[in-house]
Write a protein that holds these residues in place. Sequence first.
Motif, PDB file in Angstrom:
ATOM      1  N   GLY A  19       2.273 -12.163  22.935  1.00  0.00           N
ATOM      2  CA  GLY A  19       1.484 -11.298  23.801  1.00  0.00           C
ATOM      3  C   GLY A  19       1.572  -9.837  23.419  1.00  0.00           C
ATOM      4  N   ASP A  20       2.321  -9.523  22.320  1.00  0.00           N
ATOM      5  CA  ASP A  20       2.412  -8.143  21.852  1.00  0.00           C
ATOM      6  C   ASP A  20       1.178  -7.796  21.035  1.00  0.00           C
ATOM      7  N   VAL A  21       0.695  -6.560  21.185  1.00  0.00           N
ATOM      8  CA  VAL A  21      -0.515  -6.116  20.508  1.00  0.00           C
ATOM      9  C   VAL A  21      -0.149  -5.171  19.377  1.00  0.00           C
ATOM     10  N   HIS A  22      -0.723  -5.405  18.205  1.00  0.00           N
ATOM     11  CA  HIS A  22      -0.396  -4.608  17.021  1.00  0.00           C
ATOM     12  C   HIS A  22      -1.666  -3.983  16.444  1.00  0.00           C
ATOM     13  N   LEU A  23      -1.570  -2.706  16.066  1.00  0.00           N
ATOM     14  CA  LEU A  23      -2.692  -2.020  15.446  1.00  0.00           C
ATOM     15  C   LEU A  23      -2.881  -2.539  14.027  1.00  0.00           C
ATOM     16  N   ALA A  24      -4.055  -3.076  13.749  1.00  0.00           N
ATOM     17  CA  ALA A  24      -4.354  -3.610  12.424  1.00  0.00           C
ATOM     18  C   ALA A  24      -5.104  -2.582  11.573  1.00  0.00           C
ATOM     19  N   ASP A  25      -5.938  -1.758  12.207  1.00  0.00           N
ATOM     20  CA  ASP A  25      -6.715  -0.751  11.477  1.00  0.00           C
ATOM     21  C   ASP A  25      -7.258   0.260  12.485  1.00  0.00           C
ATOM     22  N   GLU A  26      -7.127   1.544  12.175  1.00  0.00           N
ATOM     23  CA  GLU A  26      -7.644   2.573  13.078  1.00  0.00           C
ATOM     24  C   GLU A  26      -9.018   3.091  12.638  1.00  0.00           C
ATOM     25  N   ASN A  27      -9.573   2.492  11.602  1.00  0.00           N
ATOM     26  CA  ASN A  27     -10.915   2.856  11.145  1.00  0.00           C
ATOM     27  C   ASN A  27     -11.783   1.609  10.977  1.00  0.00           C
ATOM     28  N   GLY A  28     -11.684   0.737  11.948  1.00  0.00           N
ATOM     29  CA  GLY A  28     -12.462  -0.487  11.903  1.00  0.00           C
ATOM     30  C   GLY A  28     -13.919  -0.252  12.265  1.00  0.00           C
ATOM     31  N   ARG A  86      -8.280  -7.003  20.200  1.00  0.00           N
ATOM     32  CA  ARG A  86      -8.426  -5.957  21.197  1.00  0.00           C
ATOM     33  C   ARG A  86      -8.996  -4.763  20.432  1.00  0.00           C
ATOM     34  N   ILE A  87     -10.265  -4.446  20.658  1.00  0.00           N
ATOM     35  CA  ILE A  87     -10.929  -3.411  19.864  1.00  0.00           C
ATOM     36  C   ILE A  87     -11.146  -2.184  20.736  1.00  0.00           C
ATOM     37  N   LYS A  88     -10.390  -1.145  20.435  1.00  0.00           N
ATOM     38  CA  LYS A  88     -10.477   0.109  21.180  1.00  0.00           C
ATOM     39  C   LYS A  88     -11.327   1.088  20.378  1.00  0.00           C
ATOM     40  N   VAL A 122      -2.584  -5.600  30.907  1.00  0.00           N
ATOM     41  CA  VAL A 122      -1.608  -4.805  31.642  1.00  0.00           C
ATOM     42  C   VAL A 122      -0.206  -5.032  31.088  1.00  0.00           C
ATOM     43  N   MET A 123      -0.020  -6.149  30.398  1.00  0.00           N
ATOM     44  CA  MET A 123       1.296  -6.546  29.910  1.00  0.00           C
ATOM     45  C   MET A 123       1.478  -6.295  28.406  1.00  0.00           C
ATOM     46  N   GLU A 124       0.601  -5.502  27.806  1.00  0.00           N
ATOM     47  CA  GLU A 124       0.654  -5.326  26.353  1.00  0.00           C
ATOM     48  C   GLU A 124       1.947  -4.656  25.876  1.00  0.00           C
ATOM     49  N   LYS A 125       2.477  -3.706  26.663  1.00  0.00           N
ATOM     50  CA  LYS A 125       3.704  -3.012  26.269  1.00  0.00           C
ATOM     51  C   LYS A 125       4.904  -3.772  26.812  1.00  0.00           C
ATOM     52  N   PRO A 126       5.871  -4.091  25.926  1.00  0.00           N
ATOM     53  CA  PRO A 126       7.000  -4.936  26.337  1.00  0.00           C
ATOM     54  C   PRO A 126       7.760  -4.406  27.549  1.00  0.00           C
ATOM     55  N   PHE A 127       8.042  -3.086  27.597  1.00  0.00           N
ATOM     56  CA  PHE A 127       8.809  -2.546  28.720  1.00  0.00           C
ATOM     57  C   PHE A 127       8.052  -2.734  30.028  1.00  0.00           C
ATOM     58  N   GLN A 128       6.756  -2.415  30.005  1.00  0.00           N
ATOM     59  CA  GLN A 128       5.936  -2.559  31.201  1.00  0.00           C
ATOM     60  C   GLN A 128       5.860  -4.017  31.623  1.00  0.00           C
ATOM     61  N   ARG A 129       5.763  -4.905  30.641  1.00  0.00           N
ATOM     62  CA  ARG A 129       5.680  -6.339  30.931  1.00  0.00           C
ATOM     63  C   ARG A 129       6.944  -6.823  31.652  1.00  0.00           C
ATOM     64  N   HIS A 130       8.116  -6.448  31.126  1.00  0.00           N
ATOM     65  CA  HIS A 130       9.375  -6.898  31.717  1.00  0.00           C
ATOM     66  C   HIS A 130       9.584  -6.286  33.105  1.00  0.00           C
ATOM     67  N   LEU A 131       9.199  -5.021  33.273  1.00  0.00           N
ATOM     68  CA  LEU A 131       9.361  -4.353  34.560  1.00  0.00           C
ATOM     69  C   LEU A 131       8.505  -5.024  35.634  1.00  0.00           C
ATOM     70  N   LEU A 132       7.228  -5.275  35.308  1.00  0.00           N
ATOM     71  CA  LEU A 132       6.330  -5.889  36.286  1.00  0.00           C
ATOM     72  C   LEU A 132       6.744  -7.311  36.627  1.00  0.00           C
ATOM     73  N   HIS A 133       7.278  -8.027  35.643  1.00  0.00           N
ATOM     74  CA  HIS A 133       7.766  -9.380  35.932  1.00  0.00           C
ATOM     75  C   HIS A 133       8.945  -9.324  36.903  1.00  0.00           C
ATOM     76  N   PHE A 134       9.798  -8.315  36.741  1.00  0.00           N
ATOM     77  CA  PHE A 134      10.991  -8.233  37.587  1.00  0.00           C
ATOM     78  C   PHE A 134      10.651  -7.823  39.013  1.00  0.00           C
ATOM     79  N   ILE A 135       9.790  -6.801  39.172  1.00  0.00           N
ATOM     80  CA  ILE A 135       9.530  -6.279  40.509  1.00  0.00           C
ATOM     81  C   ILE A 135       8.350  -6.954  41.208  1.00  0.00           C
TER      82      ILE A 135
END
Length: 396
Positions: free
Chosen positions: A316-325, A371-373, A75-88
């Motif tokens: 805790g940031d998630v980075h795309l390593a390959d979109e054809n894994g 994190r394999i989507k 739930v916290m993968e995106k920095p903005f969402q992470r900071h917002l949820l921590h604050f509220i």
Amino acid sequence: MSKNVKSYRRVKFLWKYLAPVLIPLFDRLFGFHRTVYKPVEEPFLLVSNHTDGADPGFVLSDVRAYFRFVSSDHVMEKPFQRHLLHFIGDPIINHQKNSSDVVYNDMLETLKSGINVQLMAEARVTDSGQTGYISRRNATLVKEAGCGFITHRITGGYLTIPRWADERRKGPVFGEVVHHYTKAEVAQMTEDEVYEAMCRDLYVNAYDENRKAMHKYIAKDPAQSAEYVVYGCPKCGTVGKLHTKHDRMFCDCCDFEATVDDYGFWHSKDMAWDNIPEWNEYQKQLIYDLIDGATDPDEVLVEHDGQLVYTMDDKGDVHLADENGVLRLYKDSVEVLWDGKRVRVKGTDVKKVSYSSKGTLILVTEERDFRIKTKVPRAPNIYVVAIRYMNGKKSV
């Protein structure tokens, strides 16, 4: 003053004024029928079953008290969402790469500070509509903290938006506090009795419930993307070869076909059940048989290409390593291929395996935190069930 208490004061102040405005809008949006409960004693651990991503809102609508939510790190993968949820909300984050002791100690410290904690006892949304595994450590936590606990049950949430669904159905959701076990009650209970109470109070089978109530849950394409959860063909027994369209499911390897109705029940001449919990028990056995029957450890038993392979860094940031894994399952191991690299790890060496959202497989090894989507519907539970079986555990 501890960080928890400072955060508690800020968030409690925010929710005092936000909740009365937001809760009625939330209930109307999600078709939620609330039963308001005001706790008579604090602090407490509030445990609820997990049917939908909106469940924390259902709990907040029903129980009028402040508590720190326990949230998975996805739930916290995106920095903005992470900071917002921590604050509220100042949630307690369950980082998959960490030992379960870390989140346990965070909850214990919070409860001993006099602040309530809310936990989805199953840790993730139910795959099948039936309440899943509940960790015994929740009972240990209550006894060690010396606090009370509240059991809260949600029904209708799973059929409103099943684990696989691309769209939310129109239909009712209900919430209720089953029981508030006070400190005095808990003091008279053994840890076994606390655990038994949690499991008993939180148990729901969405299909059994709706067989009695017969509420409709209307969607344009009610079967669409059920491959995120259903992977075993009831007719030919193949794994991972099912696909869906509108209200129908088909198998690529035989002429199996099933339909789903407005009440959530499945119908086919080739299967003896009409619900996902029974289907799930059948398909888990297919995985066990597949592994037991393999003689060559290098034979690929299941393979999925077109995988989006992400890695998580120390922040805790998630980075795309390959979109054809590529993701592969073997008799005793699992393999991830991405960007010209590969990691094949024995099931017994996997540090943690789980999944989040609809299809994101969480795979933690010594080398990587994956994190394999997926670009097309694929059941992550194929790999979760298999790896647990390699470790001598049958999934519940």
